[in-house]
Scaffold this active site. Structure first.
Site, PDB file in Angstrom:
ATOM      1  N   ASP A 200       8.164   8.149   1.406  1.00  0.00           N
ATOM      2  CA  ASP A 200       6.912   7.423   1.615  1.00  0.00           C
ATOM      3  C   ASP A 200       5.799   8.216   0.934  1.00  0.00           C
ATOM      4  O   ASP A 200       6.071   9.246   0.307  1.00  0.00           O
ATOM      5  CB  ASP A 200       6.646   7.232   3.119  1.00  0.00           C
ATOM      6  CG  ASP A 200       5.960   5.898   3.408  1.00  0.00           C
ATOM      7  OD1 ASP A 200       4.878   5.660   2.835  1.00  0.00           O
ATOM      8  OD2 ASP A 200       6.506   5.092   4.180  1.00  0.00           O
ATOM      9  N   HIS A 273       4.441   2.564  -1.429  1.00  0.00           N
ATOM     10  CA  HIS A 273       4.672   3.774  -0.621  1.00  0.00           C
ATOM     11  C   HIS A 273       5.365   4.850  -1.465  1.00  0.00           C
ATOM     12  O   HIS A 273       6.334   5.468  -1.042  1.00  0.00           O
ATOM     13  CB  HIS A 273       5.505   3.443   0.622  1.00  0.00           C
ATOM     14  CG  HIS A 273       4.730   2.665   1.662  1.00  0.00           C
ATOM     15  ND1 HIS A 273       3.656   3.215   2.340  1.00  0.00           N
ATOM     16  CD2 HIS A 273       4.860   1.397   2.132  1.00  0.00           C
ATOM     17  CE1 HIS A 273       3.168   2.311   3.192  1.00  0.00           C
ATOM     18  NE2 HIS A 273       3.867   1.188   3.071  1.00  0.00           N
ATOM     19  N   GLU A 336       4.215  -3.692   1.401  1.00  0.00           N
ATOM     20  CA  GLU A 336       2.881  -3.122   1.206  1.00  0.00           C
ATOM     21  C   GLU A 336       2.679  -2.451  -0.154  1.00  0.00           C
ATOM     22  O   GLU A 336       2.329  -1.280  -0.229  1.00  0.00           O
ATOM     23  CB  GLU A 336       2.602  -2.110   2.325  1.00  0.00           C
ATOM     24  CG  GLU A 336       2.709  -2.739   3.701  1.00  0.00           C
ATOM     25  CD  GLU A 336       2.454  -1.758   4.830  1.00  0.00           C
ATOM     26  OE1 GLU A 336       1.853  -2.182   5.830  1.00  0.00           O
ATOM     27  OE2 GLU A 336       2.840  -0.583   4.735  1.00  0.00           O
TER      28      GLU A 336
HETATM   29  C1  TNX Z   1       3.762  -0.801   8.730  1.00  0.00           C
HETATM   30  S1  TNX Z   1       6.702  -1.740   8.830  1.00  0.00           S
HETATM   31  C2  TNX Z   1       4.576  -0.146   7.826  1.00  0.00           C
HETATM   32  C3  TNX Z   1       4.744   1.317   7.926  1.00  0.00           C
HETATM   33  C4  TNX Z   1       3.860   1.903   8.987  1.00  0.00           C
HETATM   34  C5  TNX Z   1       3.898   1.013  10.218  1.00  0.00           C
HETATM   35  C6  TNX Z   1       3.165   1.552  11.402  1.00  0.00           C
HETATM   36  C7  TNX Z   1       6.435  -1.517   7.334  1.00  0.00           C
HETATM   37  C8  TNX Z   1       7.370  -2.155   6.462  1.00  0.00           C
HETATM   38  N1  TNX Z   1       5.374  -0.801   6.927  1.00  0.00           N
HETATM   39  O1  TNX Z   1       4.512   1.899   6.670  1.00  0.00           O
HETATM   40  O2  TNX Z   1       4.294   3.184   9.285  1.00  0.00           O
HETATM   41  O3  TNX Z   1       3.376  -0.241   9.900  1.00  0.00           O
HETATM   42  O4  TNX Z   1       3.383   0.803  12.565  1.00  0.00           O
END
Ligand code: TNX
Length: 768
Positions: A200, A273, A336
């Site tokens: 990440d 990420h 994301e």
């Molecule tokens: C969303 S779940 C994210 C993570 C974060 C999390 C915190 C996901 C695919 N991405 O990068 O750590 O929320 O709750």
């Protein structure tokens, strides 16, 4: 209630001795987690002695090896192999059973297990482990004497084939020893999948021989955010932090997991990420500019580029990853990923032109498909977060539905396999209790009860699509968990509830299932305590709700076990709680669980505000989202404000992307001096306050007026925004008030959840 369930209830009520001839341990019930599908107590007992003998089908060598070690390490017993006729424990093969199914039969003569696979035999032994005294989890220097087992028959098999737990080791790093511990918890609860989030923005944690800087540099950050991401100003600890697993470590962990029938799914995040990787090799990003390993949480614009060199880099990385993990699945993330850099990157734009790709979202699909076909060519399958649905799903991908269950539904209907991990029910990084001393967490609110009530197969899904729901998984994101104790505190006991959902099956009557679980829990807590595992204790929680009956507000205090005593304090009186308490004046309602004169657990306190809205008739144009509707619309006018740390408690209602109109009417028109409400704001969790609200009112004479009111920042809490309207109302009496609350809209680029609809959370409409 089914006959089976009735039988079960009757059976668990029968007390069976599990006593140790040496120490005369107290009698205990048969309590198993997760509950077996069928359990029949026979009423007899079996003395199960020191150094038992075993005969097992050679295919179950791995399972019996585990048991041999367990007995040697705990009670200090030797498990001797003998002939079929002489053995105390026989493990036979039954090819008619399901893949992970088993039968366990304890009679006065001995133990008989049947299974088709090693996994089934292993789960039978985990059940036997839970029937043995919890003290067997401890190392005995002097071998323990014989114990007494109840005679019984168990026929068991899992409801779902995917029973997973995830762990993020990037935001915080956990040593190899803890990863093994974690795996052992999974095994005890018959979970079979470990999703290992290895990369990440805040650290790359897996050694890749071809690119040594990924760990030499990318595994360490200069410092880490202290406190919460929403704090203003943000502060940092000024401590270099990091760590990684060598390929040898990985092999050791994978082998250990295999010995426990756990498959390990590595996650290598892409294209987003990726900042830790880009910090080690800036050339794999779009700009080539150096960036640091991230020191705070969130989403970052430094994503992998789509140029040929980066695609080759990722394939090289995946080749090494695939050689380390023998399982079928490789998780490639996909969530994301801001497209900002792709938009201004000549390489990405050229790629789009060359391949005829119309948008950056479609470029993400192209990227995932390219990676998928590479992974498929090596005999493996990809899993991705539900964002991979956008712009077209890669043909063979399995989807992990996290933003809700909607992505999972769409993927299952399109014929893809799905694993359910929605934030609303499966995010074990959310708060689990509402008292103020709960350790700092990311936000949200996910009590044990809600986990247990989760049903991985959404209602109304067609039977064909339902087959694609492989199971569910608890996600453990570690932004706010820097120690292994914090991790175990967050997973226990929620993971127990998860195991009941994915193994025993969804609950028809979740409330009853919860109360049964709480009654059985102490037995498991004892095991955790003996093993020295830090955990949250739901038996000491109070659930306080505020409810209206005939225009009067009542405080209702519920305790997990019906015999607990609660003392409350309200309007300067201290009393023992016996029935709902009528609340007639504004003030603080405090409650505390007691054992005699001793306070147990934490103090809970709620500020109650008696106002004119309570006596209104309230209606909402759109019901709150089912994931966040715990308090029902009652929560909007019950005199109680939600927590300023946890949206999603019984007082906050969540709406996802919809505009909302709330109407309040009074039989007898009233004079209003002030209208006030609050919105939660947690951008990291996609929760945004609206910018403005339209207030409309109708006077007793039927005249209609309206006014737009700005939503403003709170002076005290960065996670709240306020709507306050006072002093301007006409002198007339008012019979109806409507608040039109627009959704914030789409989450802007660069923010967490960009492109998704924002959530709106509101608590109380205070009318004075
Ligand atoms: C969303 S779940 C994210 C993570 C974060 C999390 C915190 C996901 C695919 N991405 O990068 O750590 O929320 O709750």
């Amino acid at each position: 209630m089914s006959v089976k369930a009735l039988l079960f209830l009757f059976l668990v009520a029968v007390v069976v001795t599990g006593c140790d001839t040496q120490s005369n341990e107290i009698a205990s019930e048969v309590v198993l987690f997760p509950q077996p599908q069928e359990l029949l107590l026979k009423g007899g007992t079996l003395r199960f002695g020191k150094d038992p003998t075993l005969y097992a089908d050679p295919d179950f060598e791995q399972a019996t090896r585990w048991f041999r070690h367990y007995l040697a390490d705990g009670p200090g017993w030797k498990l001797k192999t003998t002939t079929e006729a002489e053995a105390n424990i026989r493990i036979d093969k039954d090819t008619t059973l399901g893949a992970e199914a088993y039968r366990l039969n304890i009679s006065e003569k001995g133990l008989h297990i049947t299974a088709r696979t090693n996994a089934g035999a292993f789960y039978a032994l985990q059940t036997l482990r839970q029937l043995l005294p919890a003290t067997f989890e401890m190392q005995h220097t002097v071998p323990r004497g014989a114990v007494t087992l109840p005679t019984l028959e168990i026929a068991d098999a899992p409801a779902f084939s995917y029973r997973g737990m995830h762990l993020d080791v990037s935001r915080h790093f956990f040593p190899k020893e803890f990863i093994k511990e974690y795996l052992s918890y999974l095994a005890l609860l018959k979970m079979n999948t470990f999703h290992w989030h290895l990369t990440d923005d805040q650290g790359w944690r897996i050694e890749i021989k071809k690119y040594p800087k990924l760990t030499a540099q990318g595994a360490f950050r200069e410092e880490t955010l202290v406190g919460h991401y929403n704090d203003v100003p943000r502060t940092y600890d000024d401590q270099r932090y990091g760590g990684f697993y060598t390929q040898e470590d990985i092999k050791e962990i994978v082998a250990y997991a295999q010995s426990l029938n756990i498959r390990v799914i590595p996650e290598i995040e892409m294209p987003g990420h990726a900042q830790a990787a880009i910090s080690a090799y800036p050339e794999v990003g779009c700009t080539g500019e150096p960036v640091p390993v991230a020191t705070e949480w969130g989403i970052f614009e430094n994503v992998f580029c789509t140029k040929p060199e980066t695609m080759q880099f990722l394939k090289d990385v995946l080749l090494e990853v695939m050689s380390l993990f023998p399982g079928t699945y490789i998780h490639i993330g996909g969530d994301e990923a801001p497209k900002t850099h792709w938009k201004s990157c000549a390489d990405c734009q050229f790629r789009m032109l060359k391949e005829g790709i119309a948008s950056e979202d479609a470029l993400q699909s192209w990227f995932i498909e390219e990676i998928e076909s590479f992974v498929n060519d090596h005999g493996k399958q990809i899993i991705g977060w539900d964002e991979i649905l956008e712009g077209g799903l890669a043909p063979n991908a399995t989807v992990m539905s996290w933003r809700g269950v909607e992505g999972g539904i769409a993927a299952a209907e399109a014929g893809h396999d799905v694993i359910m991990t929605p934030t609303s029910h499966m995010y074990f990084d959310y708060y689990q209790d509402s008292h103020p001393e709960e350790p700092l967490a990311i936000g949200g609110y996910l009590p044990l009860q809600k986990v247990l009530a989760f049903s991985p197969v959404p209602e109304g899904l067609s039977p064909e699509a339902s087959h694609h729901i492989l199971g569910a998984q608890g996600n453990v994101w570690t932004e706010y968990m820097s120690t292994s104790e914090q991790v175990t505190y967050m997973i226990f006991p929620r993971m127990i509830a998860l195991s009941e959902v994915v193994w025993s099956g969804s609950k028809n009557d979740p409330e009853k299932a919860y109360s049964e679980l709480l009654h059985r829990l102490p037995k498991f807590q004892q095991r955790l305590t003996i093993k020295g595992i830090t955990h949250y204790n739901p038996l000491q929680r109070l659930d306080i709700t505020f409810s209206l009956a005939r225009d009067t507000l009542f405080a209702i205090v519920e305790t997990p076990l019906s015999n607990a005593t609660v003392r409350y304090e309200y309007a300067e009186e201290v009393q023992t709680y016996s029935a709902p308490v009528p609340l007639t004046t504004s003030g603080t309602f405090r409650a505390q669980m007691m054992e005699g004169e001793q306070a147990v657990g934490h103090a809970y306190s709620t500020h109650v505000k008696i106002h004119q809205g309570i006596a209104s008739t309230l209606s909402v144009s759109t019901p709150p989202h089912p994931a966040y509707d715990e308090g029902g619309i009652n929560a909007l006018y019950n005199g109680v404000l939600g927590s300023s740390e946890r949206f999603g408690d019984g007082e906050w209602l969540g709406f996802w992307g919809e505009d909302i109109a709330i109407a309040m009417e009074w039989n007898t028109p009233i004079a209003i001096s002030k209208v006030e409400t609050r919105f939660f704001e947690a951008k990291g969790q996609w929760v945004y306050a609206p910018k403005q609200v339209l207030v409309e009112w109708t006077t007793a004479e039927g005249m209609k007026y309206s006014k737009t009111i700005e939503v403003t920042a709170s002076d005290t809490d960065t996670s709240l925004r306020n709507l306050t309207w006072n002093g301007e109302l006409p002198q007339q009496k008012i019979k109806k008030l409507v608040l039109r609350i627009p959704s914030y809209g789409t989450i802007p680029q660069g923010a967490q959840g960009a492109g998704n609809p924002a959530w709106t959370f509101l608590d109380e409409l205070v009318i004075e």
